[in-house]
Enzyme design. Sequence first.
Site, PDB file in Angstrom:
ATOM      1  N   THR A  98      -2.544  -0.642  -9.447  1.00  0.00           N
ATOM      2  CA  THR A  98      -1.154  -0.286  -9.698  1.00  0.00           C
ATOM      3  C   THR A  98      -0.289  -1.543  -9.716  1.00  0.00           C
ATOM      4  O   THR A  98      -0.676  -2.598  -9.210  1.00  0.00           O
ATOM      5  CB  THR A  98      -0.617   0.660  -8.604  1.00  0.00           C
TER       6      THR A  98
ATOM      7  N   ASN B 100       6.284   9.414  -2.888  1.00  0.00           N
ATOM      8  CA  ASN B 100       5.371   8.396  -3.400  1.00  0.00           C
ATOM      9  C   ASN B 100       6.065   7.049  -3.613  1.00  0.00           C
ATOM     10  O   ASN B 100       5.408   6.007  -3.593  1.00  0.00           O
ATOM     11  CB  ASN B 100       4.760   8.894  -4.719  1.00  0.00           C
TER      12      ASN B 100
ATOM     13  N   LYS C 284       4.727   2.307   6.699  1.00  0.00           N
ATOM     14  CA  LYS C 284       3.890   3.467   6.415  1.00  0.00           C
ATOM     15  C   LYS C 284       3.422   4.153   7.701  1.00  0.00           C
ATOM     16  O   LYS C 284       3.261   5.380   7.733  1.00  0.00           O
ATOM     17  CB  LYS C 284       2.688   3.043   5.568  1.00  0.00           C
TER      18      LYS C 284
ATOM     19  N   SER D  28       0.603   7.567   2.001  1.00  0.00           N
ATOM     20  CA  SER D  28       0.502   6.554   3.032  1.00  0.00           C
ATOM     21  C   SER D  28      -0.381   5.401   2.560  1.00  0.00           C
ATOM     22  O   SER D  28      -0.502   5.130   1.371  1.00  0.00           O
ATOM     23  CB  SER D  28      -0.040   7.186   4.322  1.00  0.00           C
TER      24      SER D  28
ATOM     25  N   TYR E  28       4.842  -3.826   5.475  1.00  0.00           N
ATOM     26  CA  TYR E  28       4.566  -2.609   4.709  1.00  0.00           C
ATOM     27  C   TYR E  28       3.800  -1.608   5.567  1.00  0.00           C
ATOM     28  O   TYR E  28       4.118  -0.415   5.583  1.00  0.00           O
ATOM     29  CB  TYR E  28       3.759  -2.984   3.463  1.00  0.00           C
TER      30      TYR E  28
END
Length: 232
Positions: free
Chosen positions: A185, A84, A156, A138, A152
Site C-alpha cells: 500500500t 481504515n 494503533k 489495526s 504509529y
Amino acid sequence: MSVAIITGASKGLGRALGDALAREGWDLVLDARTAGPLAEAAHEIRAHGTRVTAVPGDVTDPVHRAELAAAAGGLGGLDLLVSNASALGAEPLVRLDALALVGLRAALETNVVAALGLVQEALPLLRASAAGTVIAVSSDAAAEAYETWGGYGASKAALDHLAAVLAVEEPRLRVWTVDPGDMQTDLYAAAVPDDGETRPDPRSVVPGFLALLRQRPRSGRYSATSLLSVAP
C-alpha cells in the site's frame, strides 16, 4: 440492503474492501481526503449496481464525521463502520528519539481521536441495526515492538483498547479489531520506502473480512492469518 461506512476508501485496503462489499450487495459511504481518487474509486465500485456515496474530507474534522453519518442515514441506516483511515506520524518512520511530537499528535488524532469521534456519530444508527458492527483496522505494530514503529504502533494500540472497551459497553454490537498484516500500500511505502520485499496485495486479505461478517464471531482482535484460514 446493508449499509457500510469505510474511511480511507480511495485506495489500498479500503478500496478493496469497498469493492468486495459492493459485490455482496452492500450500499456504501466512502471517505478519503483527496476528492479525485475517491470519486474514481466510487465510480468503479458503482458498477456492481449498489448505491455508493463518496464524501471527501478529513476524518479529524468533526463536521466531516457528521457528514459521513448523515450520508449513511440517507441510505437507510448503518450496519458496518470500518475505521481504515490512518496516519503514520512520520514519513518515513523514525526512531522515537527523532519522532516529532507534532507527528505523534497527528497519528493519535487520526488513528484514535477521529476513529472514536466517528463511532460516537454513528452509534445511534449502529444501535438501530440488527447487525451493528465496528471494524477498526489495526496493525501488528500495536502488539509488537518494532524499531521506528513506536508512534504509529502506540496509536494503533490505543485504538485496539478503545475498541475492546466499546465491545464491553455496547454488547449488542460486534466490535472487531483486525490486523491485516503488511500489504503493498501507499501507507507502507511511505513508512518504509527502502523496503525491497514484495508485500501482499490488499485484495488478498479481503476474504477474511468477509468471513468475519458472515460468521459474526464474538467481539475481539483478529489477524489476517486467522481470518483467511476460515474464509471459504
